[in-house]
Design a protein around this motif. Structure first.
Motif, PDB file in Angstrom:
ATOM      1  N   PRO A  25       0.831  -1.209   0.000  1.00  0.00           N
ATOM      2  CA  PRO A  25       0.000   0.000   0.000  1.00  0.00           C
ATOM      3  C   PRO A  25       0.861   1.252   0.000  1.00  0.00           C
ATOM      4  O   PRO A  25       1.996   1.252   0.496  1.00  0.00           O
ATOM      5  N   GLU A  26       0.310   2.277  -0.568  1.00  0.00           N
ATOM      6  CA  GLU A  26       0.981   3.572  -0.541  1.00  0.00           C
ATOM      7  C   GLU A  26       0.929   4.131   0.878  1.00  0.00           C
ATOM      8  O   GLU A  26      -0.059   3.972   1.586  1.00  0.00           O
ATOM      9  N   ALA A  27       2.007   4.762   1.274  1.00  0.00           N
ATOM     10  CA  ALA A  27       2.035   5.373   2.607  1.00  0.00           C
ATOM     11  C   ALA A  27       1.029   6.516   2.664  1.00  0.00           C
ATOM     12  O   ALA A  27       0.929   7.309   1.735  1.00  0.00           O
ATOM     13  N   PRO A  28       0.256   6.603   3.731  1.00  0.00           N
ATOM     14  CA  PRO A  28      -0.735   7.684   3.826  1.00  0.00           C
ATOM     15  C   PRO A  28      -0.050   9.040   3.962  1.00  0.00           C
ATOM     16  O   PRO A  28       1.035   9.149   4.552  1.00  0.00           O
ATOM     17  N   TYR A  29      -0.701  10.047   3.421  1.00  0.00           N
ATOM     18  CA  TYR A  29      -0.187  11.408   3.551  1.00  0.00           C
ATOM     19  C   TYR A  29      -0.895  12.086   4.718  1.00  0.00           C
ATOM     20  O   TYR A  29      -2.120  12.153   4.743  1.00  0.00           O
ATOM     21  N   ASN A  30      -0.130  12.543   5.666  1.00  0.00           N
ATOM     22  CA  ASN A  30      -0.695  13.200   6.840  1.00  0.00           C
ATOM     23  C   ASN A  30      -0.337  14.677   6.827  1.00  0.00           C
ATOM     24  O   ASN A  30       0.838  15.039   6.740  1.00  0.00           O
ATOM     25  N   GLY A  31      -1.360  15.497   6.908  1.00  0.00           N
ATOM     26  CA  GLY A  31      -1.132  16.929   6.935  1.00  0.00           C
ATOM     27  C   GLY A  31      -1.035  17.452   8.353  1.00  0.00           C
ATOM     28  O   GLY A  31      -0.430  16.822   9.220  1.00  0.00           O
ATOM     29  N   ALA A  32      -1.640  18.589   8.606  1.00  0.00           N
ATOM     30  CA  ALA A  32      -1.588  19.201   9.937  1.00  0.00           C
ATOM     31  C   ALA A  32      -2.296  18.317  10.965  1.00  0.00           C
ATOM     32  O   ALA A  32      -3.247  17.608  10.650  1.00  0.00           O
ATOM     33  N   ILE A  33      -1.822  18.378  12.204  1.00  0.00           N
ATOM     34  CA  ILE A  33      -2.416  17.559  13.259  1.00  0.00           C
ATOM     35  C   ILE A  33      -3.771  18.133  13.663  1.00  0.00           C
ATOM     36  O   ILE A  33      -3.994  19.340  13.561  1.00  0.00           O
ATOM     37  N   PRO A  34      -4.707  17.295  14.122  1.00  0.00           N
ATOM     38  CA  PRO A  34      -6.011  17.800  14.581  1.00  0.00           C
ATOM     39  C   PRO A  34      -5.847  18.649  15.842  1.00  0.00           C
ATOM     40  O   PRO A  34      -4.998  18.362  16.692  1.00  0.00           O
ATOM     41  N   VAL A  35      -6.643  19.679  15.957  1.00  0.00           N
ATOM     42  CA  VAL A  35      -6.619  20.546  17.134  1.00  0.00           C
ATOM     43  C   VAL A  35      -8.055  20.837  17.562  1.00  0.00           C
ATOM     44  O   VAL A  35      -8.991  20.685  16.782  1.00  0.00           O
TER      45      VAL A  35
END
Length: 279
Positions: A25-35
């Protein structure tokens, strides 16, 4: 060359033909952390929660609905401009103010479980004991549901685009730049009603501007028969939905402080008072 070409083609086709369970699987792209979402009015709401007026109050609030009466939506983009669960924003703001609440926004599950309990088919995994009798279902207890004292409802009634706009733009020999400022205004009419007498306790209109600023520059150049267009700049725009959340947070502060007769000591934490002091 032919042999290498055939080999490479076979390897590529072989990879493409792998069953899904054998493909990495392709590695997931993670953006800004939840706040957690905060508004500039939250400090004032938290101050209310710690005040004696709120802590000693037995008043129970309920939010019914905050509907969208602007009837404005975008066909080509995102649909309605006003979020569906606007009432949920007000519930959150009241929770930050520390007041007691009952849920009147969504009672579907509560009504379902009451109906099943009435049919004596709703249980809790163990017997309930009522007056010494063991019951294999959840009993309906008189007075179990908590009533409200004040109910809040209303509507978003105003959404005016391009409340104001202005800017400058200039270009010379294919080099140009400029800036632009613009704003839209959203407004809501909110009512507070005594649920026992239906007396209208208070009614207020609130509004909030969402503003934006755009600065840009561009270069146009012809090289032989080719046109080169380079643009640089920045754009900052306040979100409409976040503006509505802030507006309802201010409304929640006003409602709680007014109905519970707060002494006004938390008013200094509202953004408008910072501006007044600075001025």
């Amino acid at each position: 060359k032919y042999t290498v070409g055939v080999l490479v083609s076979a390897l590529v086709s072989g990879c493409e033909g792998l069953p899904p369970q054998l493909v990495q699987p392709e590695a997931p792209y993670n953006g800004a952390i939840p706040v957690t979402i905060d508004t500039p009015a939250d400090q004032a709401l938290e101050c209310l929660a710690g005040s004696s007026a709120v802590k000693r109050s037995r008043t129970v609030f309920a939010v019914h609905s905050i509907s969208d009466l602007t009837q404005k939506f975008s066909v080509d983009e995102d649909g309605p401009y006003v979020p569906r669960d606007t009432a949920g924003m007000l519930v959150t703001a009241l929770s930050k103010a520390g007041v007691k609440q009952v849920n009147r926004v969504n009672t579907v599950v509560t009504e379902f479980e009451i109906a099943r309990a009435r049919e004596q088919i709703l249980g809790d995994g163990q017997d309930a004991v009522v007056e010494g009798e063991r019951l294999p279902y959840r009993p309906l207890e008189r007075g179990a549901l908590l009533g409200s004292d004040l109910v809040i409802d209303g509507a978003v009634t105003q959404l005016d685009f391009n409340t104001y706009s202005g800017g400058t733009e200039a270009s010379l020999f294919g080099i140009g730049g400029g800036n632009r400022k613009f704003a839209l205004t959203v407004g809501a009419d909110i009512r507070v009603t005594d649920t026992r007498s239906t007396e209208l306790v208070m009614a207020e209109a609130y509004s909030k501007q969402a503003v934006g600023v755009e600065v840009y520059g561009s270069i146009f150049r012809f090289f032989d028969s080719e046109l080169f267009d380079v643009k640089i700049g920045s754009k900052s725009q306040e979100g409409l939905h976040s503006g509505i959340r802030w507006m309802l947070a201010e409304a929640a502060y006003n409602i709680v402080s007014t109905t519970l007769n707060h002494d006004g000591s938390c008013d200094r934490l509202l953004p408008k008072n910072y501006v007044e002091v600075a001025g």
